[in-house]
Design an enzyme around this catalytic site. Structure first.
Site, PDB file in Angstrom:
ATOM      1  N   ARG A   7       0.849  -1.196   0.000  1.00 36.42           N
ATOM      2  CA  ARG A   7       0.000   0.000   0.000  1.00 36.42           C
ATOM      3  C   ARG A   7       0.884   1.246   0.000  1.00 36.42           C
ATOM      4  NH1 ARG A   7       1.821   1.839   3.979  1.00 36.42           N
ATOM      5  NH2 ARG A   7       0.689   3.771   3.664  1.00 36.42           N
ATOM      6  N   GLY A   8       0.223   2.415  -0.117  1.00 35.92           N
ATOM      7  CA  GLY A   8       0.973   3.657  -0.258  1.00 35.92           C
ATOM      8  C   GLY A   8       1.128   3.908  -1.751  1.00 35.92           C
ATOM      9  N   ALA A   9       0.862   5.151  -2.166  1.00 35.04           N
ATOM     10  CA  ALA A   9       0.770   5.447  -3.600  1.00 35.04           C
ATOM     11  C   ALA A   9       1.993   4.998  -4.410  1.00 35.04           C
ATOM     12  CB  ALA A   9       0.497   6.943  -3.777  1.00 35.04           C
ATOM     13  N   ARG A  64      -7.240   0.107  -7.216  1.00 32.53           N
ATOM     14  CA  ARG A  64      -7.464   1.223  -6.282  1.00 32.53           C
ATOM     15  C   ARG A  64      -7.505   2.498  -7.125  1.00 32.53           C
ATOM     16  NH1 ARG A  64      -4.187   1.561  -0.869  1.00 32.53           N
ATOM     17  NH2 ARG A  64      -6.183   2.476  -0.225  1.00 32.53           N
ATOM     18  N   GLN A 113      -2.805   2.747   9.831  1.00 35.87           N
ATOM     19  CA  GLN A 113      -1.487   2.785   9.177  1.00 35.87           C
ATOM     20  C   GLN A 113      -0.485   3.616   9.995  1.00 35.87           C
ATOM     21  OE1 GLN A 113      -4.389   3.150   7.608  1.00 35.87           O
ATOM     22  NE2 GLN A 113      -4.311   2.568   5.453  1.00 35.87           N
ATOM     23  N   ASP A 142      -1.691  11.035  -2.373  1.00 44.32           N
ATOM     24  CA  ASP A 142      -2.035   9.986  -3.345  1.00 44.32           C
ATOM     25  C   ASP A 142      -2.246  10.551  -4.741  1.00 44.32           C
ATOM     26  OD1 ASP A 142      -2.856   8.769  -0.603  1.00 44.32           O
ATOM     27  OD2 ASP A 142      -2.633   7.114  -2.035  1.00 44.32           O
ATOM     28  N   ASN A 160      -5.203  12.648   0.045  1.00 44.00           N
ATOM     29  CA  ASN A 160      -4.378  11.791   0.917  1.00 44.00           C
ATOM     30  C   ASN A 160      -5.329  11.069   1.872  1.00 44.00           C
ATOM     31  OD1 ASN A 160      -1.723  10.843   1.751  1.00 44.00           O
ATOM     32  ND2 ASN A 160      -2.039  11.996   3.636  1.00 44.00           N
TER      33      ASN A 160
END
Ligand code: MRU
Length: 346
Positions: free
Chosen positions: A49-51, A92, A198, A239, A249
């Site tokens: 995960r995380g852009a 996503r 997170q 993001d 975000n």
């Protein structure tokens, strides 16, 4: 500093190797993803995960998912490439890094007129470049952000925009790592970041592991800590950033920005070039991912909302540009009026 590699090629080059972030901080486990289903499932469940990290995972995963089809006729292989890229892109919707990476892979494929082997080799090189560029961009964000962090700064961050969210040392956390490495004392406050935590699970894990002082707060504590003078600045990731500087975000970021403005605290956003979306005029055009009800209604493995009661579960929000003090990218520190030319999809 011990480097975390959240996403990379497997040693044999036949899989995407990730740290399964759904298990942290209780367990550290790495997983290898080979098929399209495994990849899409890992991105959708936030195992990776995380852009920036999902962009990198998507690019490497696209290549490995095509390996079983290497002997297909060229036209069939190209059709499958497009089909896999479309599916990965759709896992996503908010982070632009995923469609950005898929567009890069397809553009690279379009330049190859050799056989299947030549096509797959070119895609492999492109995915490796995306990973290596991400590492380098994180480092540069760290260097550009460093002057914003005076010795002794108390920094509030949200969610996880660190090494776990990228192929490198992170975005919002990159200046913090470099400042700490250079001997400055930086103290981090992190929102736990409901509903999936997170902040408390991931940011607290990676910072404490790196020896950076970090303290977890519940999401509803930021206002009173700011009022008490215990926050010097906010630094968060992104993001997707629209052409006017609006920033999508993790949900809760907007609230933090409002609080920071009220208390006269600088609010910084850090993001690599791959997070800028020049095609969007403003944040109202950013699609916000909606997550499953159970992420809120079955928090911590318990019933946390009565059955039958609806919940809202947007994964992200949009912070309007006017609440952002500056955006730190791998190209520099940007302030309004923004000119992001040269950043974003190519
Ligand atoms: O849903 P997540 O955990 O993927 O959300 C992550 C964030 O919102 C991060 O702040 C953002 O992707 C930047 S990561 C460098």
């Amino acid at each position: 500093m011990r480097v975390i590699e959240a996403v990379r090629w497997s040693p044999a080059g036949d899989a995407v190797r990730i740290i399964d972030q759904t298990l942290l901080p209780e367990r550290y486990e790495e997983r290898e993803l080979r098929t399209l289903d495994e990849l899409c499932d890992a991105i959708a469940r936030l195992a990776v995960r995380g852009a920036p990290a999902i962009g990198v995972a998507g690019a490497i995963g696209l290549v490995v998912s095509l390996q079983p089809f290497a002997a297909d006729p060229p036209a069939a292989l190209r059709a499958r490439l497009k089909e896999h890229a479309d599916r990965i892109r759709a896992t996503r919707p908010t982070a632009v890094n995923l469609p950005w990476a898929m567009s890069r892979m397809l553009a690279r494929a379009a330049c190859v007129d050799g056989d299947q082997r030549a096509l797959l080799d070119a895609l492999r090189r492109e995915a490796t470049e995306i990973l290596e560029e991400d590492r380098a961009m994180c480092r540069r964000i760290g260097e550009f952000g460093l002057p914003l962090l005076p010795d002794g700064a108390r920094v509030l961050t949200h969610c996880n925009a660190g090494a776990l969210a990228t192929g490198g040392i992170g975005t919002a956390l990159a200046p913090i790592y470099l400042a700490t490495e250079s001997g400055r004392y930086i103290e981090v406050l992190v929102d736990e970041t409901r509903p999936l935590l997170q902040g408390s699970r991931l940011t607290a894990w990676e910072l404490s592991r790196a020896g950076v002082p970090v303290r977890v707060i519940a999401d509803n504590m930021a206002a009173s800590l700011m009022r008490a003078g215990r926050v010097d600045l906010c630094m968060v990731g992104a993001d997707r950033i629209a052409a006017n500087g609006d920033v999508a975000n993790k949900i809760g970021t907007y609230g933090l920005a409002v609080l920071a403005r009220h208390h006269g605290i600088p609010f910084y956003v850090a993001a690599p070039s791959s997070t800028f979306d020049a095609a969007l005029e403003g944040g109202h055009q950013i699609e916000i991912e909606q997550r499953a009800r159970d992420e809120i209604a079955r928090g911590f493995g318990r019933v946390t909302v009565p059955d039958g009661v609806p919940v809202e579960s947007p994964a992200f929000d949009v912070t309007p540009a006017e609440l952002v003090t500056a955006i730190v990218s791998d190209r520099g520190v940007h302030r309004a009026p923004y000119d992001f030319s040269g950043l974003g999809a190519r």
